[in-house]
Design a protein around this motif. Structure first.
Motif, PDB file in Angstrom:
ATOM      1  N   THR A 235     -51.860  17.536  44.962  1.00  0.00           N
ATOM      2  CA  THR A 235     -53.235  17.080  45.191  1.00  0.00           C
ATOM      3  C   THR A 235     -54.054  16.883  43.913  1.00  0.00           C
ATOM      4  O   THR A 235     -55.210  16.471  43.998  1.00  0.00           O
ATOM      5  N   LYS A 236     -53.483  17.140  42.761  1.00  0.00           N
ATOM      6  CA  LYS A 236     -54.277  17.049  41.528  1.00  0.00           C
ATOM      7  C   LYS A 236     -54.686  15.610  41.250  1.00  0.00           C
ATOM      8  O   LYS A 236     -53.933  14.663  41.500  1.00  0.00           O
ATOM      9  N   THR A 237     -55.886  15.469  40.720  1.00  0.00           N
ATOM     10  CA  THR A 237     -56.430  14.158  40.379  1.00  0.00           C
ATOM     11  C   THR A 237     -56.761  14.033  38.891  1.00  0.00           C
ATOM     12  O   THR A 237     -57.108  12.950  38.432  1.00  0.00           O
ATOM     13  N   ASP A 238     -56.634  15.132  38.159  1.00  0.00           N
ATOM     14  CA  ASP A 238     -57.048  15.154  36.757  1.00  0.00           C
ATOM     15  C   ASP A 238     -55.917  14.881  35.771  1.00  0.00           C
ATOM     16  O   ASP A 238     -56.146  14.871  34.561  1.00  0.00           O
TER      17      ASP A 238
ATOM     18  N   MET B 263     -57.909   7.053  49.205  1.00  0.00           N
ATOM     19  CA  MET B 263     -57.042   7.471  48.113  1.00  0.00           C
ATOM     20  C   MET B 263     -56.161   6.297  47.706  1.00  0.00           C
ATOM     21  O   MET B 263     -55.932   5.386  48.484  1.00  0.00           O
TER      22      MET B 263
ATOM     23  N   ARG C 275     -51.055   8.571  39.259  1.00  0.00           N
ATOM     24  CA  ARG C 275     -52.289   9.369  39.292  1.00  0.00           C
ATOM     25  C   ARG C 275     -52.955   9.198  40.646  1.00  0.00           C
ATOM     26  O   ARG C 275     -53.190   8.072  41.085  1.00  0.00           O
ATOM     27  N   LEU C 276     -53.257  10.325  41.285  1.00  0.00           N
ATOM     28  CA  LEU C 276     -54.004  10.297  42.539  1.00  0.00           C
ATOM     29  C   LEU C 276     -55.462  10.022  42.216  1.00  0.00           C
ATOM     30  O   LEU C 276     -56.106  10.781  41.496  1.00  0.00           O
ATOM     31  N   ASP C 277     -55.960   8.909  42.751  1.00  0.00           N
ATOM     32  CA  ASP C 277     -57.351   8.499  42.546  1.00  0.00           C
ATOM     33  C   ASP C 277     -58.010   8.502  43.919  1.00  0.00           C
ATOM     34  O   ASP C 277     -57.455   7.944  44.874  1.00  0.00           O
ATOM     35  N   THR C 278     -59.164   9.144  44.038  1.00  0.00           N
ATOM     36  CA  THR C 278     -59.800   9.274  45.347  1.00  0.00           C
ATOM     37  C   THR C 278     -61.311   9.369  45.210  1.00  0.00           C
ATOM     38  O   THR C 278     -61.818   9.774  44.172  1.00  0.00           O
TER      39      THR C 278
END
Length: 170
Positions: free
Chosen positions: A25-28, A50, A38-41
């Protein structure tokens, strides 16, 4: 033949549930378990949007809507590859603490049979789970996965224009 397919994948990970949850779940930072994307949300909460961006941030490989978010046990979102015209499916990430670690289940529901999405998901999900396992247990992906990420970087400029991130805003 059913109208949609469901697939369940599981892996046992020796490590704390918090570490597995963070990894998925990391976005950083880049998610090395998810093809170095990269998860962008705009919010990891029901109703949030997302997308999974390439390492450079120039391309969106996956888009979806967050349906459920219950840390550190359950994360559910729709899923659509931007390069295919296939209908979306639903991905459920479930974490369950068990003796010695965590059982990580990835459930794919609603895949249209015979689609490019179904083929890619059936081929790639075990790699994702095993890479997350290796990251938590050893701190780094396998050599083969690291070489795959180098290949992705080299081939990124050949990505279809329709997958450019600006075409898939949150």
């Amino acid at each position: 033949m059913p109208e949609t397919e469901k697939a369940v994948f599981k892996v046992f990970i020796r490590g704390p549930i918090a570490a597995v949850w963070r990894e998925i779940t990391k976005t950083d930072e880049l998610q090395k378990g998810f093809f170095n994307m990269r998860l962008d949300t705009n919010g990891l909460k029901p109703g949030g949007k997302m997308r999974m961006l390439s390492a450079s941030g120039k391309y969106a490989g996956i888009v979806g809507d967050v349906l459920e978010f219950d840390p550190p046990h359950r994360y559910v979102h729709t899923f659509r590859f931007t390069r295919f015209e296939d209908p979306p499916c639903t991905i459920t990430h479930e974490l369950r603490e068990v003796e010695g670690g965590v059982e990580y289940s990835m459930i794919i529901d609603g895949m249209a049979p015979g689609t490019k999405t179904a083929k890619q998901m059936m081929q790639g999900t075990n790699l994702i789970l095993n890479t997350v396992k290796r990251l938590i247990e050893t701190g780094r992906p396998s050599f083969g996965v690291r070489m795959l990420y180098v290949l992705f970087k080299v081939l990124e400029p050949l990505s279809p224009n329709k997958t450019r991130a600006e075409n898939w805003p949150l």
